[in-house]
Design a protein around this motif. Structure first.
Motif, PDB file in Angstrom:
ATOM      1  N   ILE A 120     -62.584  14.944  -7.482  1.00 39.68           N
ATOM      2  CA  ILE A 120     -63.612  14.231  -8.249  1.00 39.68           C
ATOM      3  C   ILE A 120     -64.173  15.128  -9.343  1.00 39.68           C
ATOM      4  O   ILE A 120     -64.583  14.653 -10.403  1.00 39.68           O
ATOM      5  N   GLY A 121     -64.150  16.435  -9.077  1.00 42.96           N
ATOM      6  CA  GLY A 121     -64.741  17.375 -10.023  1.00 42.96           C
ATOM      7  C   GLY A 121     -66.123  17.832  -9.580  1.00 42.96           C
ATOM      8  O   GLY A 121     -66.931  18.270 -10.397  1.00 42.96           O
ATOM      9  N   TRP A 122     -66.398  17.700  -8.279  1.00 43.79           N
ATOM     10  CA  TRP A 122     -67.683  18.114  -7.732  1.00 43.79           C
ATOM     11  C   TRP A 122     -67.597  19.521  -7.143  1.00 43.79           C
ATOM     12  O   TRP A 122     -66.614  19.875  -6.491  1.00 43.79           O
ATOM     13  N   GLY A 123     -68.664  20.294  -7.338  1.00 45.98           N
ATOM     14  CA  GLY A 123     -68.692  21.672  -6.860  1.00 45.98           C
ATOM     15  C   GLY A 123     -69.253  21.813  -5.458  1.00 45.98           C
ATOM     16  O   GLY A 123     -69.198  20.878  -4.641  1.00 45.98           O
ATOM     17  N   GLU A 124     -69.816  22.976  -5.192  1.00 44.95           N
ATOM     18  CA  GLU A 124     -70.234  23.358  -3.838  1.00 44.95           C
ATOM     19  C   GLU A 124     -71.383  22.519  -3.270  1.00 44.95           C
ATOM     20  O   GLU A 124     -71.591  22.469  -2.065  1.00 44.95           O
ATOM     21  N   LYS A 125     -72.142  21.879  -4.156  1.00 49.25           N
ATOM     22  CA  LYS A 125     -73.259  21.067  -3.676  1.00 49.25           C
ATOM     23  C   LYS A 125     -72.791  19.791  -2.987  1.00 49.25           C
ATOM     24  O   LYS A 125     -73.526  19.149  -2.253  1.00 49.25           O
ATOM     25  N   ALA A 126     -71.550  19.425  -3.263  1.00 47.25           N
ATOM     26  CA  ALA A 126     -71.028  18.161  -2.726  1.00 47.25           C
ATOM     27  C   ALA A 126     -70.476  18.365  -1.315  1.00 47.25           C
ATOM     28  O   ALA A 126     -70.052  19.460  -0.947  1.00 47.25           O
TER      29      ALA A 126
END
Ligand SMILES: *Cc1c(COP(=O)(O)O)cnc(C)c1O
Length: 463
Positions: A120-126
């Protein structure tokens, strides 16, 4: 255990052989079947022979969902690597709540979630979790939307009249979940769809303005990636602008077709997915793992924790919470649904998942071309969908689908849109080939030729 495995192998072997000859299990009316098959449970045990015999008959008379004659629902086929993973999950029998109970299986689940977020292109917060089906991952999105809007809701209950928004062609789990979440079925606003079955965003904005005027509190917009009947994709990026204006949670229900995420060619159908708050998809639909395997990911894992974590000293006794998956799940004891997806994904790579997805669109193209090429057919669905909806020679679709079922020919269902009812052929079984799709139509045509009275029902209804 060795004898049990042997019995298992024998029964499965017999089933696979029989499926070759009979892709549809013989249709037997309910009363007759339950008279033939003794399922009653009694106080006394039965002999091993009797047990094996009734078990075998149970397996043989069960509807066959993995053959090239099953197009009835949004799953099908039999993926060997995924089945291997699921069988091992049963034998291992871990519960996914803690690292202490599940060990490396926690890592299996986390790897899936991490890579989905990466795609999706989501980083560590996801982060995310798995739940028993798309209805339940949709419920999780609704609970997070509710709690994000009113963090006191989970302690005090309702303090305002909340509303949620979803298209008229979205899944029935949305109103059901509205009841579960305390928001209430009557507070679901059904947004009309356009001619292609996609949500009408201008209509949505009008509804929101009205509701706010009437002091309702809009909390969630649920979009669908692959509506259950037409397989339509709601526009995500444009919808985000509206949900920002009203400070609402944006969820995409991709239970049916969210797996286009794995395809370079078709992920354009969920363009803007990185903008949503949560996204769910069923690996047991397009990806073809056994039921059930539903994944939900959230852009900010804080919301998963806020809505789903509870302290429990009897459970969480070791390790960092990042490895105690029970802190972010709907259930307590939880089946290992991740392993079957992992065994498949690990073996074929993301490129293999992409092939599975692309092949279904290819099969749908074949089916649409077939339907368009003949005047005997009318097409009701659109390109970029793996649901191919059609009518044959104007035969009422309920009559046709029921006759095909009762004569043990094909399992296929029907749906409706804009007042038209049609057969819905779903090309979700990626083990099928072009020939299987052509064969479906030829079987249907031969069937109608054998039962000319089906054409009469059409004339009667029109008379
Ligand atoms: C299938 C489906 C669901 C429900 O998923 P289950 O796993 O059957 O609970 C939800 N939304 C859509 C769009 C679906 O197609």
């Amino acid at each position: 255990m060795q004898n049990t495995l042997k019995l298992f192998e024998q029964i499965v072997k017999d089933l696979l052989e029989d499926e070759e000859r009979n892709p549809v299990a013989e249709y037997v009316p309910e009363d007759e079947l339950f008279e033939r098959l003794d399922l009653r449970l009694k106080r006394d045990p039965i002999s091993e022979e009797e047990f094996e015999s009734v078990l075998r008959e149970l397996v043989m008379t069960t509807p066959r969902t993995a053959t090239n004659a099953f197009f009835n629902q949004l799953f099908g086929g039999r993926n060997e690597k995924a089945i291997l993973g699921d069988l091992l999950a049963v034998v291992l029998n871990n519960s996914m709540y803690t690292y202490k109970a599940a060990g490396p299986q926690v890592g299996v689940e986390k790897s899936i979630l991490r890579e989905v977020c990466n795609l999706i292109g989501w980083g560590e917060k996801a982060d995310g979790t798995l739940a028993p089906g798309g209805s339940m991952t949709n419920l999780m999105s609704m609970l997070m939307a509710r709690d994000a809007k009113d963090p006191n809701y989970r302690f005090k209950g309702a303090s305002s009249r909340m509303t949620i928004y979803t298209s008229a062609d979205s899944h029935y789990s949305i109103p059901k979940n509205a009841a579960f979440s305390g928001i209430g079925r009557d507070n679901v606003r059904y947004v009309p769809t356009d001619n292609y079955g996609k949500i009408n965003l201008a209509a949505l904005e009008n509804m929101l303005d009205d509701d706010v005027q009437n002091s309702y509190n809009p909390v969630l917009l649920n979009l669908t990636a692959g509506t259950t009947v037409l397989g339509a994709f709601d526009p995500i990026a444009q919808a985000r602008i509206i949900t920002d204006r009203f400070k609402m949670w944006l969820h995409v229900d991709g239970a049916y077709c969210g797996s286009v995420l794995f395809s370079q060619q078709y992920k354009r159908l969920i363009a803007g997915i990185e903008l949503v708050d949560s996204f769910s998809f069923n690996a047991h639909k397009m990806i073809g793992t056994p039921l059930s395997c539903s994944v939900i990911v959230v852009k900010d894992k804080k919301y998963l924790h806020d809505s789903f974590s509870n302290d429990a000293n009897y459970l969480y006794q070791t390790a960092h919470d990042d490895f105690n998956l029970g802190k972010t799940s709907l259930q307590c004891g939880r089946r290992n649904d991740a392993l079957k997806f992992w065994t498949l994904w690990k073996s074929v790579g993301t490129k293999g998942l992409e092939k599975i997805v692309d092949h279904q669109f290819y099969l749908a193209d074949i089916a649409r071309r077939y339907v368009r090429a003949s005047d005997d057919y009318t097409l009701y669905s659109f390109d970029d969908s793996i649901s191919v909806c059609f009518n044959y020679k104007g035969i009422p679709t309920r009559t046709l689908c029921t006759a095909l079922y009762e004569e043990s020919e094909l399992l296929v269902g029907y749906g409706s849109f804009n007042g038209e009812e049609f057969v819905r052929l779903v090309t979700i079984n990626a083990q099928n080939d072009k020939e299987d799709i052509i064969n479906f139509f030829q079987k249907l045509e031969a069937f109608v030729a054998d039962y000319p009275e089906l054409l009469e029902t059409h004339k009667e209804l029109n008379a």
